[in-house]
Design a protein around this motif. Structure first.
Motif, PDB file in Angstrom:
ATOM      1  N   ARG A  68      11.164   5.911  -6.228  1.00  0.00           N
ATOM      2  CA  ARG A  68      11.611   6.289  -5.039  1.00  0.00           C
ATOM      3  C   ARG A  68      10.181   5.981  -3.870  1.00  0.00           C
ATOM      4  O   ARG A  68       8.953   6.253  -4.357  1.00  0.00           O
ATOM      5  N   LEU A  69      10.555   5.604  -2.815  1.00  0.00           N
ATOM      6  CA  LEU A  69       9.563   5.385  -1.778  1.00  0.00           C
ATOM      7  C   LEU A  69       9.161   6.644  -0.970  1.00  0.00           C
ATOM      8  O   LEU A  69       9.838   7.253  -0.218  1.00  0.00           O
ATOM      9  N   GLY A  70       7.946   6.547  -0.899  1.00  0.00           N
ATOM     10  CA  GLY A  70       6.830   7.405  -0.186  1.00  0.00           C
ATOM     11  C   GLY A  70       6.866   8.926  -0.682  1.00  0.00           C
ATOM     12  O   GLY A  70       5.918   9.690  -0.271  1.00  0.00           O
ATOM     13  N   ILE A 125       7.588  -6.250  -4.518  1.00  0.00           N
ATOM     14  CA  ILE A 125       6.881  -6.126  -5.890  1.00  0.00           C
ATOM     15  C   ILE A 125       6.254  -4.929  -6.014  1.00  0.00           C
ATOM     16  O   ILE A 125       5.430  -4.528  -5.019  1.00  0.00           O
ATOM     17  N   VAL A 126       6.269  -4.209  -6.838  1.00  0.00           N
ATOM     18  CA  VAL A 126       5.787  -2.806  -6.926  1.00  0.00           C
ATOM     19  C   VAL A 126       5.111  -2.664  -8.234  1.00  0.00           C
ATOM     20  O   VAL A 126       5.626  -3.294  -9.370  1.00  0.00           O
ATOM     21  N   GLY A 159       0.700  -1.236  -0.028  1.00  0.00           N
ATOM     22  CA  GLY A 159      -0.122  -0.033  -0.012  1.00  0.00           C
ATOM     23  C   GLY A 159       0.826   1.253   0.018  1.00  0.00           C
ATOM     24  O   GLY A 159       0.206   2.440  -0.361  1.00  0.00           O
ATOM     25  N   ALA A 160       2.080   1.319   0.132  1.00  0.00           N
ATOM     26  CA  ALA A 160       2.755   2.344   0.375  1.00  0.00           C
ATOM     27  C   ALA A 160       3.147   3.004  -1.022  1.00  0.00           C
ATOM     28  O   ALA A 160       3.093   2.247  -2.216  1.00  0.00           O
ATOM     29  N   GLU A 161       3.155   4.175  -1.287  1.00  0.00           N
ATOM     30  CA  GLU A 161       3.130   4.813  -2.381  1.00  0.00           C
ATOM     31  C   GLU A 161       4.558   5.176  -2.994  1.00  0.00           C
ATOM     32  O   GLU A 161       5.300   5.216  -2.210  1.00  0.00           O
ATOM     33  N   VAL A 162       4.753   4.880  -4.431  1.00  0.00           N
ATOM     34  CA  VAL A 162       5.984   5.282  -4.904  1.00  0.00           C
ATOM     35  C   VAL A 162       6.033   6.404  -5.882  1.00  0.00           C
ATOM     36  O   VAL A 162       5.022   6.325  -6.493  1.00  0.00           O
ATOM     37  N   PHE A 163       7.032   7.134  -6.037  1.00  0.00           N
ATOM     38  CA  PHE A 163       7.232   8.293  -6.842  1.00  0.00           C
ATOM     39  C   PHE A 163       8.249   8.248  -7.747  1.00  0.00           C
ATOM     40  O   PHE A 163       9.289   7.633  -7.571  1.00  0.00           O
ATOM     41  N   GLN A 164       8.208   9.184  -8.868  1.00  0.00           N
ATOM     42  CA  GLN A 164       9.346   9.262  -9.610  1.00  0.00           C
ATOM     43  C   GLN A 164       9.946  10.751  -8.930  1.00  0.00           C
ATOM     44  O   GLN A 164       9.258  11.530  -8.501  1.00  0.00           O
ATOM     45  N   THR A 207       2.675   1.598  -6.651  1.00  0.00           N
ATOM     46  CA  THR A 207       2.345   1.350  -5.231  1.00  0.00           C
ATOM     47  C   THR A 207       3.068   0.019  -4.777  1.00  0.00           C
ATOM     48  O   THR A 207       3.152  -0.914  -5.758  1.00  0.00           O
ATOM     49  N   VAL A 208       3.568  -0.072  -3.542  1.00  0.00           N
ATOM     50  CA  VAL A 208       4.110  -1.358  -2.941  1.00  0.00           C
ATOM     51  C   VAL A 208       2.920  -2.342  -3.093  1.00  0.00           C
ATOM     52  O   VAL A 208       2.096  -2.280  -2.420  1.00  0.00           O
TER      53      VAL A 208
END
Length: 310
Positions: free
Chosen positions: A288-290, A274-275, A244-249, A259-260
């Protein structure tokens, strides 16, 4: 940045307490599930299993399963335990006049994850992925490997002995699940993805030749019109990750690009996950995480080829 996978020994068996079992019994069990899930259950033989998803009418995944027949009218669906109650209720709502009964059978069975030569001791190689093998009272389901190491699910009625072998921790098995690249849906990510966003069409989780099921039009349109903009990839990072953690550029501070889906601590340090992310972000190797300034995530090679858009 793309890095190569780290190697560590993976061998033994782990009780799988995070998974549960839904049982569908009756003369119409296979026909009923065939009309509800993304895979073909009408032609399901006793020597094979199915990876499948239950989708909303919008094509978003509500649950994922590994399903197989224990007999002509007895089908078991293995899924994340945190989704089991709601999923069983939803399936029951659509039974209607079908001769099928849906129940929670988790208490009736013991589930183990097997890795390495423990698998070979029960069923010698070669074993096709998603094949089912009866060994005494148990069922062995061959899974995708992790870093080339054989893996399987082992299901037996409660009270039957576990296979012989060293113990794997829950953390080790969770890591092997991530490294296999086959995502299991859990509560934090319900309705977050169409199956292709988790690569399900490439690993035997979607049958595009079967009849209708909830969300089928959306799933088919995503595939045949070449509109897939998100895929699943494997990543490694130093910071802890959770579903559920968000992933960004790094170039976009406003909108997450992914999303993770599933994450676990890596035995040699750091965390693997797995993303599901935009294809453009994966190709740029910029995750990048978060936040856009969060910890960088290095992309690992997928352990299987992706089916090209049709």
């Amino acid at each position: 940045m793309i890095i190569q996978p780290m190697r560590t020994e993976l061998r033994g068996l782990a009780p799988l307490l995070s998974l549960g079992v839904i049982r569908v019994e009756g003369d119409d069990a296979a026909k009923f599930l065939h009309g509800q899930l993304t895979q073909d259950f009408s032609l399901l033989g006793l020597s094979e299993a199915r990876l499948a998803a239950l989708c909303s009418p919008k094509g978003r995944m509500l649950a994922s399963f590994i399903g197989f027949k224990r007999g002509p009218t007895d089908i078991l669906l293995i899924c994340s335990r945190d989704l089991l109650t709601n999923t069983a209720k939803r399936l029951s709502m659509f039974v209607m006049r079908a001769k099928a009964k849906v129940s929670d059978a988790t208490a009736d069975f013991a589930l183990y994850g097997l890795a390495g030569d423990v698998v070979d001791a029960l069923v010698p190689a070669p074993r096709a992925v998603w094949s089912r093998h009866e060994v005494g009272a148990g069922s062995l389901i061959a899974l995708y490997p992790a870093d080339g190491v054989a893996r399987a699910l082992w299901l037996v009625p409660v009270g039957e002995p576990a296979p012989a072998g060293p113990t794997l921790s829950a953390e080790q098995w969770a890591w092997s699940e991530v490294r296999s690249g086959i995502a299991t849906l859990s509560a934090p990510i319900v309705e977050g993805f169409v199956p292709q966003m988790l690569n399900y069409e490439s690993v035997g989780g979607v049958n595009f030749k079967k009849g209708c099921y909830p969300g089928q039009e959306v799933v088919a349109r995503s595939q045949f019109r070449g509109t897939l903009k998100r895929r699943a990839c494997l990543v490694h990072g130093d910071a802890p990750m959770a579903a559920g953690a968000e992933v960004f550029q790094s170039s976009d501070t406003e909108q997450p690009c992914g999303t993770v889906v599933q994450a676990a601590a890596a035995p040699l340090g750091g965390f693997d996950a797995i993303v599901s992310a935009q294809v453009s972000a994966i190709e740029a190797a910029d995750l990048r995480l978060g936040s856009a300034t969060g910890p960088a995530l290095a992309i690992l090679p997928l352990p299987y080829p992706l089916l090209a858009d049709i």
